[in-house]
Enzyme design. Structure first.
Site, PDB file in Angstrom:
ATOM      1  CG  HIS A 196     -10.101   1.784  -0.428  1.00 22.09           C
ATOM      2  ND1 HIS A 196      -8.849   2.106   0.053  1.00 22.09           N
ATOM      3  CD2 HIS A 196     -10.970   2.536   0.275  1.00 22.09           C
ATOM      4  CE1 HIS A 196      -8.955   3.031   0.988  1.00 22.09           C
ATOM      5  NE2 HIS A 196     -10.228   3.305   1.154  1.00 22.09           N
ATOM      6  CG  ASP A 224      -2.290   1.430  -3.531  1.00 23.17           C
ATOM      7  OD1 ASP A 224      -3.178   1.742  -2.728  1.00 23.17           O
ATOM      8  OD2 ASP A 224      -1.080   1.635  -3.327  1.00 23.17           O
ATOM      9  CG  HIS A 225      -1.154   5.078  -4.983  1.00 26.12           C
ATOM     10  ND1 HIS A 225      -0.461   5.597  -3.902  1.00 26.12           N
ATOM     11  CD2 HIS A 225      -2.363   4.705  -4.503  1.00 26.12           C
ATOM     12  CE1 HIS A 225      -1.240   5.550  -2.842  1.00 26.12           C
ATOM     13  NE2 HIS A 225      -2.392   5.010  -3.178  1.00 26.12           N
ATOM     14  CG  ASP A 254      -2.102   0.870   1.102  1.00 27.46           C
ATOM     15  OD1 ASP A 254      -2.844   1.036   2.086  1.00 27.46           O
ATOM     16  OD2 ASP A 254      -2.300   1.403  -0.014  1.00 27.46           O
ATOM     17  CG  ASP A 255      -0.102   4.764   0.170  1.00 27.57           C
ATOM     18  OD1 ASP A 255      -0.299   5.764   0.884  1.00 27.57           O
ATOM     19  OD2 ASP A 255      -1.002   4.182  -0.463  1.00 27.57           O
ATOM     20  CB  CYS A 304      -6.254   3.728  -1.651  1.00 23.72           C
ATOM     21  SG  CYS A 304      -4.878   4.304  -0.685  1.00 23.72           S
TER      22      CYS A 304
END
Lengths: 415, 97
Positions: free
Chosen positions: A105, A301-302, A12-13, A51
């Site tokens: 999410h 996700d990014h 995540d992130d 997200c």
């Protein structure tokens, strides 16, 4: 060819702050070891750097303008179209599909059910300790507990003596063991919560990044010609107690330099902590004898801005926010079959073992996107890949707005 | 030779200048959408007017632009976008085959 199991791991992130992406600061030995036996896509981009839109876009292989999800407040099946998801495609092809941690999410964006039962054979698992994530769990200099951004903790003092990603890994290990001797192929998605903020992580990982060795971002100032609309004012970071105390001006800051160094230190420590959980997962896959029959995909996700352009967090179109890792391990394709008894993914403890250097086996430099993941995972696992979508595809349940990247595994990239 | 691919990203904004909900505007508050094309050697972004009711983008409503040439500016700090060149290109687009 038989159908492969799939272990789909999402961080995540997570930006491309990994050794296998050339980052010289981070210690990510388990992911680097995975990459050394995989194909690594060096230029992979999320379709939106936040997200829920990014996850829904990747897992349906539709762009945000088709899912029409730009915030966290709608569920694609009721809001735009009944699009088939990657796990749903596997489930409808006879796979046993499972979700652990943050894959879709949670909340409205996945119908408060992680899209169960459409996508999953059993209800999605969420670590119980996640409910403390936004609470006052961090001991400040005043000895009191705060909801801080920087929150390195003694895990034994945390509620339940654990943290979300530790619990998620325990559950994923349990599920792998439950499937090891089952003939039905499985698709197991494991979504780690780190390095997403707050950096509530085991304090021992900070020791890997002495503050005197940390540096600021190479371009820590807001560029003079940056249009104001392009700038992200990192509001979520500002809301944390320890950042609020700094009285930082809105919208451009800056954050005091010593605190910038600490944020970068904690982000890297969170990556190493998450890497260790990936290592636990992969070593279990190995010990269960599943490494030769299971495809492993690792992505995020990014990204996240660590002070570049005077920005923090994601919420922008800069590469540091949109570029993500994408790694495919496919036994017999990205790696030759192992000699009997030789382990594929031995666990590497960054805290105790000296640094290991891994060499990527094969890299792809051309641009790829997260909407390419669905068709590529399907095809490489032995299923039919969804066909390309027409220009307007709101009525199409199963199609892809991405590309099937299977061809990249078969020929050397030129150009 | 592999054809050069393009990666497309986008990000919504409620206003031209940063405000409290700039990072994560609710759908109804989105007024601008930033569309990015990322190739191996440049990133080109247009921030265009967006209607959250119709989900329509107004390509003639250009709020801002960004152009970074990555060989000389890998950190994307030197925005080379210029309104004049962009408007010349937009005038030419319709006449392209």
């Amino acid at each position: 060819r038989g159908r492969r199991n799939v272990l789909f791991i999402m961080a995540d992130d997570l930006r491309t702050s990994l050794g296998c992406y050339g980052d010289s600061v981070v210690k990510s030995p388990n992911i680097d070891q995975l990459a050394s036996k995989s194909q690594v896509f060096l230029n992979t981009y999320a379709q939106q750097a936040v997200c829920a839109p990014s996850r829904t876009s990747m897992l349906t292989s539709r762009r945000p303008d088709t899912t029409r999800l730009y915030d966290f407040n709608s569920y694609w099946r009721t809001h735009s179209g009944n699009y088939t998801t990657l796990p749903q495609h596997f489930k409808s092809n006879g796979y046993f599909t499972m979700s652990v941690g943050k894959v879709f999410h949670p909340g409205i964006a996945s119908n408060h059910s992680d899209d169960y039962p459409y996508s999953w054979s059993i209800p999605a698992y969420h670590p119980a300790s996640f409910r403390f994530e936004k609470q006052k769990m961090c001991k400040g200099e005043d000895g009191k507990l705060h909801a801080n951004l920087l929150c390195a903790v003694n895990v034994t003092e945390q509620p339940g003596g654990t943290l979300p990603d530790l619990e998620s890994t325990d559950e994923a290990v349990r599920l792998l063991k439950s499937r090891a001797n089952n003939d039905v192929p499985f698709f197991l998605a494991v979504g780690f919560h780190k390095p997403h903020i707050p950096f509530r992580i085991p304090q021992e990982y900070l020791s890997l990044y002495p503050i005197d060795q940390m540096t600021l971002a190479p371009d820590p100032n807001v560029p003079t010609l940056l249009p104001p609309v392009a700038y992200n004012p990192w509001t979520d970071v500002r809301r944390r107690d320890d950042v609020q105390k700094l009285n930082i001006s809105f919208p451009y800051g800056p954050i005091p330099k010593d605190f910038q160094l600490r944020i970068r230190q904690h982000y890297y420590a969170a990556v190493s902590y998450m890497d260790a959980q990936v290592g636990r997962l992969l070593s279990t896959l190995d010990e269960l004898g599943l490494a030769e029959s299971t495809m492993v995909v690792f992505t995020s996700d990014h990204g996240w801005s660590l002070g570049e352009h005077g920005e923090w967090a994601k919420y922008s179109n800069f590469d540091v926010s949109t570029r993500v890792p994408l790694i495919f391990y496919i036994p017999g394709v990205t790696t030759r079959h192992h000699r009997l008894g030789e382990s594929t993914f031995p666990f590497i403890d960054a805290l105790t073992q000296s640094e290991l250097i891994f060499k990527n086996d094969k890299v792809i430099r051309n641009m790829v996107e997260l909407v390419d993941v669905f068709p590529t995972v399907s095809y490489m696992a032995g299923l039919r890949a969804p066909k390309p979508c027409p220009d307007i595809s709101f009525q199409e349940e199963l199609c892809t707005e991405g590309d099937n990247l299977a061809y990249t595994f078969r020929h050397r990239e030129r150009g | 030779v592999d054809e050069e691919d393009i990666a497309f990203s986008q990000y919504p904004r409620p206003a031209e200048t940063p405000q409290e909900n700039s990072d994560l505007p609710d759908l109804n508050d989105i007024r601008i959408m930033g569309y990015s094309l990322r190739s191996w050697d440049y990133r080109y972004t247009l921030w265009l007017g967006f209607n959250p009711k119709t989900f329509q983008v107004n390509v003639s409503d250009v709020h801002a632009g960004e152009l970074y040439m990555l060989a000389t500016d890998p950190g994307q700090d030197k925005n080379l976008f210029s309104d004049s060149e962009h408007s010349v290109m937009m005038r030419k687009l319709p006449s392209l085959p």
